[in-house]
Motif scaffolding. Structure first.
Motif, mmCIF file in Angstrom:
data_model
loop_
_atom_site.group_PDB
_atom_site.id
_atom_site.type_symbol
_atom_site.label_atom_id
_atom_site.label_comp_id
_atom_site.label_asym_id
_atom_site.label_seq_id
_atom_site.Cartn_x
_atom_site.Cartn_y
_atom_site.Cartn_z
ATOM 1 N N TYR A 51 3.796 110.229 122.693
ATOM 2 C CA TYR A 51 2.645 110.045 121.795
ATOM 3 C C TYR A 51 1.366 109.920 122.614
ATOM 4 C CZ TYR A 51 6.393 108.968 118.547
ATOM 5 O OH TYR A 51 7.520 109.039 117.786
ATOM 6 N N TYR A 109 4.341 93.577 116.361
ATOM 7 C CA TYR A 109 3.255 93.773 115.414
ATOM 8 C C TYR A 109 1.866 93.444 115.981
ATOM 9 C CZ TYR A 109 0.089 92.974 111.592
ATOM 10 O OH TYR A 109 -1.016 92.992 110.789
ATOM 11 N N GLU A 165 2.167 106.684 111.011
ATOM 12 C CA GLU A 165 3.410 105.955 110.754
ATOM 13 C C GLU A 165 4.418 106.171 111.882
ATOM 14 O OE1 GLU A 165 5.784 106.066 107.141
ATOM 15 O OE2 GLU A 165 3.888 106.224 106.020
ATOM 16 N N HIS A 166 4.461 107.414 112.370
ATOM 17 C CA HIS A 166 5.363 107.711 113.484
ATOM 18 C C HIS A 166 5.055 106.839 114.685
ATOM 19 C CE1 HIS A 166 6.519 111.479 111.458
ATOM 20 N NE2 HIS A 166 7.610 111.362 112.194
ATOM 21 N N GLU A 167 3.785 106.739 114.969
ATOM 22 C CA GLU A 167 3.388 105.972 116.144
ATOM 23 C C GLU A 167 3.735 104.498 115.957
ATOM 24 O OE1 GLU A 167 -0.363 108.803 117.536
ATOM 25 O OE2 GLU A 167 -0.618 107.316 115.948
ATOM 26 N N VAL A 168 3.447 103.992 114.775
ATOM 27 C CA VAL A 168 3.761 102.585 114.510
ATOM 28 C C VAL A 168 5.266 102.358 114.651
ATOM 29 C CG1 VAL A 168 3.821 100.794 112.749
ATOM 30 C CG2 VAL A 168 1.775 102.215 113.005
ATOM 31 N N ARG A 169 6.035 103.297 114.064
ATOM 32 C CA ARG A 169 7.474 103.116 114.125
ATOM 33 C C ARG A 169 7.962 103.198 115.573
ATOM 34 N NH1 ARG A 169 9.761 107.012 110.317
ATOM 35 N NH2 ARG A 169 7.736 106.499 109.389
ATOM 36 N N ALA A 170 7.361 104.092 116.330
ATOM 37 C CA ALA A 170 7.760 104.230 117.738
ATOM 38 C C ALA A 170 7.515 102.922 118.486
ATOM 39 C CB ALA A 170 6.981 105.370 118.384
ATOM 40 N N VAL A 196 0.510 96.452 117.606
ATOM 41 C CA VAL A 196 0.057 97.474 116.664
ATOM 42 C C VAL A 196 -1.338 97.127 116.162
ATOM 43 C CG1 VAL A 196 0.488 98.531 114.417
ATOM 44 C CG2 VAL A 196 2.398 98.062 115.965
ATOM 45 N N GLN A 235 7.305 99.913 117.178
ATOM 46 C CA GLN A 235 8.183 98.864 116.664
ATOM 47 C C GLN A 235 9.597 98.973 117.221
ATOM 48 O OE1 GLN A 235 6.999 96.453 114.796
ATOM 49 N NE2 GLN A 235 5.533 97.205 113.262
ATOM 50 N N SER A 236 9.990 100.209 117.555
ATOM 51 C CA SER A 236 11.374 100.377 117.980
ATOM 52 C C SER A 236 11.526 100.432 119.496
ATOM 53 C CB SER A 236 11.960 101.638 117.348
ATOM 54 O OG SER A 236 11.231 102.754 117.767
#
Lengths: 232, 232
Positions: free
Chosen positions: B117, B3, B17-22, B6, B24-25
């Motif tokens: 990304y 986090y 959101e996609h980028e954040v999720r990418a 981010v 995070q994972s």
DNA sequence: CGTCATATTGACTTTAGTCAATAGAAGTGG
DNA sequence: CCACTTCTATTGACTAAAGTCAATATGACG
């Protein structure tokens, strides 16, 4: 015209003919600057980056009191402000320390080149990373080396950097900087710069006459400077 | 877990959101280090980069005489050695100045993220560029500012950097460094660091008790430091 | 309570800066 | 080529900044 760049990037890894041709055909505005000219001004938001084709340039900052700190010396083949691609506002100026030929290459052109040739993209990133390593070494010099050692370190570093672009004659290279310029590199006064250079002469480590610096004893100069060439 | 990264990258531009999720994972090895530990050793050829999740770390070099120069302070959200992706050998060490949680992310994972990304790739490049700007500002401090101004400058810078990651309480933040650490940042002796800090206290610019630094007068502190926040 | 690290202080030395003068070198115009 | 200007390099005398060494306090912690 961009040959010095090719030469520099090939230190990173051999380039294919395609890559070389791509670099050579990048649109670039060739310009000349007189000694003392600003090439890029601090605070600008440039849309191009400046490649030094010949001559010596420096990154610098001016402080409120009028003092100047030189942050980096740029030799032919150096992309002096490649990082300006990623900064909205440039935090330093770029000035010509001697008569300079520079090539201005638009950020768009650099991006296009990077997109088409991933290895060039990587080579540019590598170049920026080495630039950062040099910056760190300078920081270490300024923070923890005496001015005598700092001078020894710089002259050792430049010997290698100049050699890498074919600008040395055995252990000599042109260093057309005034002692005031050197003082701004070292973060000391002009008077002290003069004394430090004299000390290096006295100790038969270097010669600096006219505008030619000769390293008389590479090993010993490196030794006093605690110079470790790995970072270059 | 990532986090803080981010949060940091969002300073560059809002992330989808996609980028954040990418982010995070992304696979990351979470580790903890005690104060004083080496996180990465100078001379290593790391295949991962280290993200500071919590705590304070520093880049540093050791010199032959045993002196240390701290080259950068890394706060949560900082990718402490992103540049190691492009360097064969790391030219500096990375040490924990306090207890640190770090996430080690493989260069391959970062590359994969960058490939998928492009805006993240650009955000990483931006992060490295800002890192370079900070380095230049430090170099300027060390070269041309008095140690008093240097301290004022650092405390001003950290106020903003800590605030950017939500680690300030109005004009205070935790600064759990010993005076010896600060001395290695400023490139001065411990004794002198002590005196400089006392001078700043005497002039009612800061307070540094326990491990909390409070800026008493932001404007005046910036003024003595000649601090210009644009570079951050 | 004792131990260790950190912070503080004083006395003294070293490094570097400042100011000012002088010497050299390079460039200009006649 | 010479006189002149200007920039650069060098030197000396003095001041200021920072380092070193050593002692003493203070604080954290087992």
């Amino acid at each position: 015209m961009l040959y010095p760049l090719v030469r520099k990037l090939e230190r990173y890894g051999l380039l294919s003919e395609h890559e070389v041709r791509a670099i050579q055909s990048v649109p670039a505005r060739l310009q000349e600057h007189e000694r003392g000219d600003d090439i890029v001004r601090q605070g600008d938001s440039p849309s191009e980056s400046v490649l030094i084709v010949s001559g010596l340039a420096c990154r610098f900052k001016l402080l409120r009191g009028g003092t100047r700190q030189i942050l980096a010396l740029q030799v032919p083949g150096d992309f002096a402000d490649l990082h300006s691609m990623y900064l909205r506002v440039l935090d330093h100026g770029l000035a010509a320390l001697t008569h300079c030929k520079v090539a201005r290459v638009s950020h768009d052109a650099i991006r296009a080149l990077s997109d088409s040739y991933p290895r060039l993209a990587h080579a540019f990133a590598w170049d920026m990373a080495v630039d950062g390593a040099i910056q760190r070494e300078w920081m270490t010099s300024t923070g923890r080396r005496t001015s005598y050692q700092r001078a020894a370190h710089l002259f050792s570093e430049l010997l290698l950097r100049m050699r890498a672009v074919g600008l040395t004659d055995s252990d000599s290279y042109e260093l057309p900087l005034s002692q005031a310029d050197l003082a701004d590199v070292f973060g000391i006064s002009t008077v002290h710069a003069n004394r430090v250079i004299q000390d290096l002469r006295r100790d038969r480590l270097i010669t600096l006459q006219g505008k030619v610096l000769t390293v008389l004893d590479v090993e010993r100069l490196r030794d006093v400077a605690d110079f470790e060439p790995t970072y270059l």
